[in-house]
Design an enzyme around this catalytic site. Structure first.
Site, short mmCIF file in Angstrom:
data_model
loop_
_atom_site.label_atom_id
_atom_site.label_comp_id
_atom_site.label_asym_id
_atom_site.label_seq_id
_atom_site.Cartn_x
_atom_site.Cartn_y
_atom_site.Cartn_z
N ASN A 1 2.88 -6.60 13.67
CA ASN A 1 2.48 -5.23 13.99
C ASN A 1 2.56 -5.08 15.51
O ASN A 1 2.03 -5.94 16.23
CB ASN A 1 1.03 -5.00 13.52
CG ASN A 1 0.62 -3.54 13.56
OD1 ASN A 1 1.10 -2.78 14.41
ND2 ASN A 1 -0.21 -3.13 12.63
N HIS B 1 -1.49 1.49 -4.32
CA HIS B 1 -1.82 2.92 -4.16
C HIS B 1 -0.87 3.83 -4.92
O HIS B 1 -0.78 5.01 -4.62
CB HIS B 1 -1.85 3.27 -2.67
CG HIS B 1 -2.94 2.56 -1.95
ND1 HIS B 1 -2.96 2.37 -0.58
CD2 HIS B 1 -4.08 1.95 -2.41
CE1 HIS B 1 -4.05 1.69 -0.24
NE2 HIS B 1 -4.74 1.43 -1.33
N GLN C 1 0.85 -1.20 0.00
CA GLN C 1 0.00 0.00 0.00
C GLN C 1 0.89 1.24 0.00
O GLN C 1 0.40 2.36 -0.10
CB GLN C 1 -0.88 0.03 1.25
CG GLN C 1 -1.81 -1.16 1.40
CD GLN C 1 -2.47 -1.14 2.76
OE1 GLN C 1 -3.53 -0.53 2.93
NE2 GLN C 1 -1.86 -1.77 3.74
N SER D 1 -2.53 -0.78 9.37
CA SER D 1 -3.64 -0.64 10.35
C SER D 1 -4.89 -1.32 9.82
O SER D 1 -5.91 -1.39 10.51
CB SER D 1 -3.92 0.85 10.59
OG SER D 1 -4.23 1.48 9.35
N CYS E 1 2.04 20.06 -17.82
CA CYS E 1 2.30 18.97 -18.75
C CYS E 1 2.93 19.53 -20.03
O CYS E 1 2.42 20.52 -20.59
CB CYS E 1 0.98 18.27 -19.06
SG CYS E 1 1.05 17.09 -20.41
C1 BV8 Z 1 -11.82 3.28 -3.61
C2 BV8 Z 1 -1.97 7.00 -1.44
C3 BV8 Z 1 -13.68 3.23 -5.06
C4 BV8 Z 1 -2.09 8.45 -1.16
C5 BV8 Z 1 -3.64 5.91 -0.03
C6 BV8 Z 1 -15.08 0.03 1.27
C7 BV8 Z 1 -14.77 -0.45 0.00
C8 BV8 Z 1 -14.11 0.37 -0.90
C9 BV8 Z 1 -13.75 1.68 -0.55
C10 BV8 Z 1 -14.05 2.14 0.71
C11 BV8 Z 1 -14.72 1.33 1.61
N1 BV8 Z 1 -14.89 2.05 2.74
C12 BV8 Z 1 -14.35 3.27 2.59
C13 BV8 Z 1 -13.85 3.36 1.36
C14 BV8 Z 1 -13.20 4.55 0.82
C15 BV8 Z 1 -11.71 4.59 1.07
C16 BV8 Z 1 -11.30 4.08 2.43
O1 BV8 Z 1 -10.89 2.95 2.57
N2 BV8 Z 1 -11.37 4.94 3.43
C17 BV8 Z 1 -10.93 4.56 4.75
C18 BV8 Z 1 -10.28 5.75 5.43
C19 BV8 Z 1 -12.11 4.03 5.51
N3 BV8 Z 1 -11.03 3.86 0.05
C20 BV8 Z 1 -10.75 4.48 -1.11
O2 BV8 Z 1 -11.12 5.61 -1.36
C21 BV8 Z 1 -9.97 3.69 -2.14
N4 BV8 Z 1 -10.63 3.82 -3.41
O3 BV8 Z 1 -12.36 2.59 -2.84
O4 BV8 Z 1 -12.35 3.65 -4.80
C22 BV8 Z 1 -13.85 3.39 -6.50
C23 BV8 Z 1 -14.04 2.26 -7.28
C24 BV8 Z 1 -14.22 2.42 -8.63
C25 BV8 Z 1 -14.19 3.70 -9.21
C26 BV8 Z 1 -13.96 4.82 -8.41
C27 BV8 Z 1 -13.79 4.67 -7.05
C28 BV8 Z 1 -8.58 4.27 -2.34
C29 BV8 Z 1 -7.77 4.14 -1.09
C30 BV8 Z 1 -6.32 4.56 -1.38
C31 BV8 Z 1 -6.01 5.84 -0.68
N5 BV8 Z 1 -4.59 6.19 -0.87
N6 BV8 Z 1 -2.35 6.22 -0.27
C32 BV8 Z 1 -1.01 8.94 -0.23
O5 BV8 Z 1 -0.17 8.14 0.25
O6 BV8 Z 1 -0.97 10.16 0.00
S1 BV8 Z 1 -4.00 5.08 1.38
C33 BV8 Z 1 -2.85 5.49 2.53
O7 BV8 Z 1 -3.43 5.12 3.75
C34 BV8 Z 1 -1.59 4.71 2.46
O8 BV8 Z 1 -1.16 4.40 1.18
C35 BV8 Z 1 -1.92 3.46 3.21
O9 BV8 Z 1 -2.39 2.50 2.34
C36 BV8 Z 1 -3.05 3.88 4.05
C37 BV8 Z 1 -2.59 3.93 5.46
O10 BV8 Z 1 -2.65 2.66 5.88
P1 BV8 Z 1 -1.37 1.93 6.49
O11 BV8 Z 1 -0.41 1.65 5.43
O12 BV8 Z 1 -1.95 0.80 7.24
O13 BV8 Z 1 -0.67 2.94 7.46
P2 BV8 Z 1 -1.16 3.41 8.89
O14 BV8 Z 1 -0.36 4.60 9.24
O15 BV8 Z 1 -2.65 3.48 8.89
O16 BV8 Z 1 -0.77 2.18 9.86
C38 BV8 Z 1 0.56 1.88 10.10
C39 BV8 Z 1 0.56 0.59 10.89
O17 BV8 Z 1 1.91 0.18 11.09
C40 BV8 Z 1 -0.07 0.72 12.28
O18 BV8 Z 1 -0.95 -0.36 12.49
C41 BV8 Z 1 1.13 0.62 13.23
O19 BV8 Z 1 0.79 -0.04 14.43
C42 BV8 Z 1 2.09 -0.21 12.42
N7 BV8 Z 1 3.51 0.01 12.70
C43 BV8 Z 1 4.11 1.14 13.14
N8 BV8 Z 1 5.46 0.91 13.24
C44 BV8 Z 1 5.67 -0.38 12.86
C45 BV8 Z 1 4.44 -0.96 12.52
N9 BV8 Z 1 4.33 -2.23 12.10
C46 BV8 Z 1 5.46 -2.96 12.02
N10 BV8 Z 1 6.68 -2.48 12.32
C47 BV8 Z 1 6.83 -1.21 12.76
N11 BV8 Z 1 8.05 -0.72 13.07
ZN ZN Z 2 -1.22 16.58 -20.43
#
Ligand code: BV8
Ligand code: ZN
Length: 254
Positions: free
Chosen positions: A221, A119, A101, A197, A155
């Site tokens: 995690n 992503h 991701q 997460s 562009c």
């Molecule tokens: C879409 C790029 C539809 C940008 C990112 C149900 C089904 C489908 C969609 C949805 C749904 N419910 C809600 C949605 C909408 C939405 C969504 O999921 N919202 C969430 C907030 C509820 N999803 C979308 O919009 C997706 N698109 O569904 O489109 C569609 C279909 C057809 C046509 C049109 C539309 C798109 C989602 C992608 C968003 N873009 N990234 C950028 O980076 O700026 S997501 C972004 O957040 C990151 O890329 C990453 O994927 C995500 C964060 O998650 P994590 O990677 O888990 O990171 P986080 O900080 O949360 O957690 C870190 C973890 O690591 C913690 O648990 C921590 O404890 C742990 N950790 C810490 N240190 C360590 C560790 N683990 C191990 N070792 C360590 N040392």
């Molecule tokens: Zn263009």
């Protein structure tokens, strides 16, 4: 030992391993995770508000500045032992599918080949009008502490605004990567969910699909997540500590 004693031998016997990673795998490289609070200019927002087409349309300079700041940070950091252990695993098991991701490119810099980047990437911007890929200037973008508003490039083909090459909230995931990811999780026998997460969909459903298809799911995690209940093991530790140790146990140096 951070993991159950049976896990190394199970890993050694794995036919097809899927490694599914989130921002936590880059945490030990000094890259803030997605849940970490934003700083400076962006502190008034949370990432989910800024990582949207609406935010870019409303204020392209604010959003482009944020992504260039993140790209500058990532280019100044190095892959960590977790990234390297995942790249090493690909040489050890018959088949490994890496699904990430993350947009930071650290898996590729650690030697992982063709990760499925659900992503997108900080390093592959494109024109928001005609879709043409945009070549970023070589070298490091300025890392202005507290951040800076930056006008997105235009562009060269159509004059449209260049946008970050990531998938924003509300945008569809890249079709080919998603299909390959679904196929892999339905066919694998072991899936490691590392540093995520498990909150962002549809990516977060992949480990559930693996479990439903009969694979063992292991989570690495320090914190618990909504995935805990489907995991055979929940390894409470840092990816940079657990993964190298697991590889060393499974394939002791001769
Ligand atoms: C879409 C790029 C539809 C940008 C990112 C149900 C089904 C489908 C969609 C949805 C749904 N419910 C809600 C949605 C909408 C939405 C969504 O999921 N919202 C969430 C907030 C509820 N999803 C979308 O919009 C997706 N698109 O569904 O489109 C569609 C279909 C057809 C046509 C049109 C539309 C798109 C989602 C992608 C968003 N873009 N990234 C950028 O980076 O700026 S997501 C972004 O957040 C990151 O890329 C990453 O994927 C995500 C964060 O998650 P994590 O990677 O888990 O990171 P986080 O900080 O949360 O957690 C870190 C973890 O690591 C913690 O648990 C921590 O404890 C742990 N950790 C810490 N240190 C360590 C560790 N683990 C191990 N070792 C360590 N040392
Ligand atoms: Zn263009």
């Amino acid at each position: 030992m951070l993991f159950p004693p049976t896990l190394p031998s199970q890993l050694r016997q794995t036919r097809h391993l899927v490694v599914f990673t989130g921002a936590g795998v880059s945490q030990e490289s000094g890259i803030p995770t997605f849940r970490d609070a934003l700083t400076g200019l962006w502190a008034q927002f949370d990432a989910e508000q800024l990582a949207t087409p609406e935010a870019f349309a409303a204020d392209p300079e604010l959003v482009w500045g944020w992504y260039e700041w993140r790209r500058g940070l990532v280019l100044r950091k190095e892959p960590n032992a977790a990234h390297r252990a995942i790249a090493e695993l690909a040489q050890k098991v018959p088949r490994l599918t890496l699904i990430t991701q993350n947009v930071d490119g650290l898996h590729e810099r650690a030697g992982s080949r063709d990760p499925l980047s659900l992503h997108g990437s900080l390093h592959r911007p494109y024109c928001s009008t005609c879709g043409r890929r945009h070549r970023l200037p070589d070298g490091l973008p300025d890392l202005v502490e507290g951040g800076a508003r930056l006008p997105p490039p235009e562009c060269s083909a159509c004059g449209g605004l260049v946008r970050p090459g990531v998938v924003w909230f509300g945008e569809a995931l890249p079709g080919a990567a998603w299909e390959q990811a679904e196929a892999a999780v339905c066919e694998c026998d072991l899936l490691f969910s590392v540093g995520t997460s498990s909150l962002v969909y549809p990516a977060a459903q992949l480990p559930h699909q693996a479990a439903q298809s009969g694979a063992q799911v292991v989570q690495i995690n320090p914190a618990s997540t909504s995935l805990d209940s489907v995991c055979a093991f929940n390894v409470r530790g840092s990816a940079a500590q657990v993964l190298p140790e697991l590889v060393a146990c499974a394939w002791p140096a001769v």
